[in-house]
Design a protein around this motif. Structure first.
Motif, PDB file in Angstrom:
ATOM      1  N   MET B   1      48.793  29.455  54.739  1.00  0.00           N
ATOM      2  CA  MET B   1      47.792  29.695  53.696  1.00  0.00           C
ATOM      3  C   MET B   1      46.905  30.886  54.080  1.00  0.00           C
ATOM      4  O   MET B   1      46.591  31.068  55.246  1.00  0.00           O
ATOM      5  N   ILE B   2      46.556  31.651  53.091  1.00  0.00           N
ATOM      6  CA  ILE B   2      45.767  32.865  53.327  1.00  0.00           C
ATOM      7  C   ILE B   2      44.377  32.468  53.860  1.00  0.00           C
ATOM      8  O   ILE B   2      43.876  31.411  53.518  1.00  0.00           O
ATOM      9  N   PRO B   3      43.772  33.280  54.752  1.00  0.00           N
ATOM     10  CA  PRO B   3      42.447  32.905  55.292  1.00  0.00           C
ATOM     11  C   PRO B   3      41.403  32.746  54.199  1.00  0.00           C
ATOM     12  O   PRO B   3      41.460  33.408  53.158  1.00  0.00           O
ATOM     13  N   LEU B   4      40.451  31.858  54.467  1.00  0.00           N
ATOM     14  CA  LEU B   4      39.390  31.596  53.492  1.00  0.00           C
ATOM     15  C   LEU B   4      38.557  32.850  53.248  1.00  0.00           C
ATOM     16  O   LEU B   4      38.110  33.105  52.125  1.00  0.00           O
ATOM     17  N   THR B   5      38.383  33.659  54.301  1.00  0.00           N
ATOM     18  CA  THR B   5      37.567  34.875  54.169  1.00  0.00           C
ATOM     19  C   THR B   5      38.101  35.776  53.068  1.00  0.00           C
ATOM     20  O   THR B   5      37.332  36.360  52.305  1.00  0.00           O
ATOM     21  N   TYR B   6      39.437  35.868  52.975  1.00  0.00           N
ATOM     22  CA  TYR B   6      40.015  36.729  51.937  1.00  0.00           C
ATOM     23  C   TYR B   6      39.633  36.244  50.547  1.00  0.00           C
ATOM     24  O   TYR B   6      39.190  37.028  49.705  1.00  0.00           O
ATOM     25  N   MET B   7      39.787  34.939  50.310  1.00  0.00           N
ATOM     26  CA  MET B   7      39.475  34.402  48.983  1.00  0.00           C
ATOM     27  C   MET B   7      37.995  34.556  48.665  1.00  0.00           C
ATOM     28  O   MET B   7      37.608  34.891  47.545  1.00  0.00           O
ATOM     29  N   MET B   8      37.140  34.325  49.674  1.00  0.00           N
ATOM     30  CA  MET B   8      35.703  34.427  49.415  1.00  0.00           C
ATOM     31  C   MET B   8      35.308  35.878  49.151  1.00  0.00           C
ATOM     32  O   MET B   8      34.465  36.152  48.297  1.00  0.00           O
ATOM     33  N   SER B   9      35.925  36.832  49.869  1.00  0.00           N
ATOM     34  CA  SER B   9      35.601  38.239  49.609  1.00  0.00           C
ATOM     35  C   SER B   9      36.032  38.626  48.211  1.00  0.00           C
ATOM     36  O   SER B   9      35.312  39.332  47.500  1.00  0.00           O
ATOM     37  N   LEU B  10      37.220  38.165  47.810  1.00  0.00           N
ATOM     38  CA  LEU B  10      37.697  38.468  46.458  1.00  0.00           C
ATOM     39  C   LEU B  10      36.724  37.919  45.421  1.00  0.00           C
ATOM     40  O   LEU B  10      36.343  38.610  44.468  1.00  0.00           O
ATOM     41  N   SER B  11      36.282  36.685  45.656  1.00  0.00           N
ATOM     42  CA  SER B  11      35.323  36.068  44.743  1.00  0.00           C
ATOM     43  C   SER B  11      34.020  36.876  44.706  1.00  0.00           C
ATOM     44  O   SER B  11      33.469  37.143  43.637  1.00  0.00           O
ATOM     45  N   ALA B  12      33.544  37.306  45.885  1.00  0.00           N
ATOM     46  CA  ALA B  12      32.295  38.072  45.945  1.00  0.00           C
ATOM     47  C   ALA B  12      32.439  39.395  45.201  1.00  0.00           C
ATOM     48  O   ALA B  12      31.538  39.813  44.458  1.00  0.00           O
ATOM     49  N   VAL B  13      33.590  40.063  45.372  1.00  0.00           N
ATOM     50  CA  VAL B  13      33.780  41.364  44.722  1.00  0.00           C
ATOM     51  C   VAL B  13      33.822  41.194  43.206  1.00  0.00           C
ATOM     52  O   VAL B  13      33.167  41.949  42.464  1.00  0.00           O
ATOM     53  N   ILE B  14      34.537  40.174  42.715  1.00  0.00           N
ATOM     54  CA  ILE B  14      34.616  39.989  41.255  1.00  0.00           C
ATOM     55  C   ILE B  14      33.243  39.633  40.706  1.00  0.00           C
ATOM     56  O   ILE B  14      32.833  40.117  39.651  1.00  0.00           O
ATOM     57  N   PHE B  15      32.492  38.815  41.464  1.00  0.00           N
ATOM     58  CA  PHE B  15      31.143  38.455  41.008  1.00  0.00           C
ATOM     59  C   PHE B  15      30.266  39.703  40.913  1.00  0.00           C
ATOM     60  O   PHE B  15      29.553  39.898  39.923  1.00  0.00           O
ATOM     61  N   ALA B  16      30.357  40.572  41.928  1.00  0.00           N
ATOM     62  CA  ALA B  16      29.522  41.780  41.928  1.00  0.00           C
ATOM     63  C   ALA B  16      29.918  42.704  40.775  1.00  0.00           C
ATOM     64  O   ALA B  16      29.058  43.346  40.159  1.00  0.00           O
ATOM     65  N   ILE B  17      31.223  42.763  40.459  1.00  0.00           N
ATOM     66  CA  ILE B  17      31.648  43.578  39.313  1.00  0.00           C
ATOM     67  C   ILE B  17      31.043  43.028  38.031  1.00  0.00           C
ATOM     68  O   ILE B  17      30.588  43.782  37.167  1.00  0.00           O
ATOM     69  N   GLY B  18      31.005  41.698  37.927  1.00  0.00           N
ATOM     70  CA  GLY B  18      30.384  41.093  36.745  1.00  0.00           C
ATOM     71  C   GLY B  18      28.905  41.437  36.644  1.00  0.00           C
ATOM     72  O   GLY B  18      28.405  41.781  35.573  1.00  0.00           O
ATOM     73  N   VAL B  19      28.197  41.384  37.791  1.00  0.00           N
ATOM     74  CA  VAL B  19      26.774  41.736  37.796  1.00  0.00           C
ATOM     75  C   VAL B  19      26.604  43.195  37.368  1.00  0.00           C
ATOM     76  O   VAL B  19      25.731  43.521  36.543  1.00  0.00           O
ATOM     77  N   ALA B  20      27.453  44.070  37.915  1.00  0.00           N
ATOM     78  CA  ALA B  20      27.366  45.490  37.555  1.00  0.00           C
ATOM     79  C   ALA B  20      27.590  45.680  36.063  1.00  0.00           C
ATOM     80  O   ALA B  20      26.904  46.477  35.419  1.00  0.00           O
ATOM     81  N   GLY B  21      28.532  44.911  35.496  1.00  0.00           N
ATOM     82  CA  GLY B  21      28.791  45.032  34.063  1.00  0.00           C
ATOM     83  C   GLY B  21      27.576  44.656  33.233  1.00  0.00           C
ATOM     84  O   GLY B  21      27.250  45.335  32.265  1.00  0.00           O
ATOM     85  N   VAL B  22      26.879  43.574  33.632  1.00  0.00           N
ATOM     86  CA  VAL B  22      25.695  43.163  32.870  1.00  0.00           C
ATOM     87  C   VAL B  22      24.608  44.222  32.979  1.00  0.00           C
ATOM     88  O   VAL B  22      23.896  44.506  32.014  1.00  0.00           O
ATOM     89  N   ILE B  23      24.473  44.853  34.163  1.00  0.00           N
ATOM     90  CA  ILE B  23      23.404  45.845  34.329  1.00  0.00           C
ATOM     91  C   ILE B  23      23.756  47.144  33.613  1.00  0.00           C
ATOM     92  O   ILE B  23      22.924  47.737  32.929  1.00  0.00           O
TER      93      ILE B  23
END
Lengths: 177, 100
Positions: B1-23
């Motif tokens: 199974m892929i490391p948890l860090t990878y999934m969490m970073s992916l989640s963080a990056v998508i979340f930040a893109i969403g924040v950037a879109g709202v701003i």
């Protein structure tokens, strides 16, 4: 799933998420969003959350996105032309988002995030295990959700309807000009 | 199974893109789509941690988040249609009636 598939899907999700906020045509934004949702759904399935992954495709990419599509079509939105807005806002907005991503990365990195790895029980992610949890531990929340959905239905109909006796403001404006 | 860090970073990056879109974006509809993007990033984090803990709770919460997102989309799009009918705009900067 093999690791390279995770890398590929992750890259695809990030690129299509960027597409959502970069495209100038709302329809293109919506298509990029659907691509992101599908990619995330495949990642869900890869993480053994099979039922939730399929629900994501059916409910999110299917139903909710069609709702968005109908609204874009109803409002007849075109490609945004003219000035792109405040450049400073864009610059500082991107900067703030990049800072947020870095911050989240450091918070979620392993030294802080202590997760005790456990072996998944048999039938993990199946419909039976999801439903078993939903109708025992989360029964109250599940029932409250039905009230929430009812409130949303009534609220959206009340918002979108035209009040009796009031003219359509657009028709009135057209008649005045 | 892929490391948890990878999934969490992916989640963080998508979340930040969403924040950037709202701003960054001023189109209400695209801002709304960015909110959906943020919800999905959080769902991804729930699923990733849940599968590593061997617990179904994360998946149940994702199920509820989806329900709330559906309700939110219905009401939000109703509001957008209502605004468009009255003001003929979906541009957030044009809605300055309540601004001092």
């Amino acid at each position: 799933m093999p690791p390279f598939l995770y890398i590929f899907l992750g890259a695809l999700a990030v690129v299509s998420a960027l597409g959502v906020i970069i495209q100038r045509n709302p329809i293109h934004s919506l298509l990029a969003l659907i691509a992101t949702l599908m990619t995330v759904a495949i990642l869900f399935i890869g993480e053994d959350a099979v039922v939730v992954g399929f629900l994501q495709i059916i409910v999110y990419a299917g139903a909710i996105m069609v709702l968005f599509l109908f609204v874009i079509w109803l409002l007849n939105l075109q490609v945004e032309t003219g000035p792109t807005g405040h450049l400073a806002l864009k610059f500082f907005g991107s900067l703030a988002a990049a800072l947020l991503a870095t911050e989240l990365f450091f918070i979620l990195a392993p030294p802080h995030l202590q997760v005790k790895f456990t072996h998944e029980p048999v039938g993990y992610g199946s419909l039976a295990s999801l439903a078993g949890k939903l109708f025992t531990d989360y029964l109250v929340a599940f029932e409250v959700t039905s009230v929430l959905l009812l409130a949303a239905v009534v609220g959206s109909v009340a918002l979108a309807r035209r009040l009796p006796g009031t003219d359509d403001p657009r028709a009135a404006r057209k008649a005045a000009s | 199974m892929i490391p948890l860090t990878y999934m969490m970073s992916l989640s963080a990056v998508i979340f930040a893109i969403g924040v950037a879109g709202v701003i960054i974006r001023r189109n209400i509809l695209v801002m709304f789509m960015s909110i959906e993007l943020m919800l999905n990033a959080v769902n991804l984090a729930f699923i990733a941690i849940g599968s590593r803990l061997g617990s179904m709770d994360g998946q149940v919460i994702v199920f509820f988040v989806m329900t709330v997102a559906a309700a939110e989309a219905a009401v939000g799009l109703g509001i957008i249609i209502s605004i468009f009918r009255n003001r003929e705009t979906v541009h957030a900067d044009d809605l300055t009636l309540m601004r001092w």
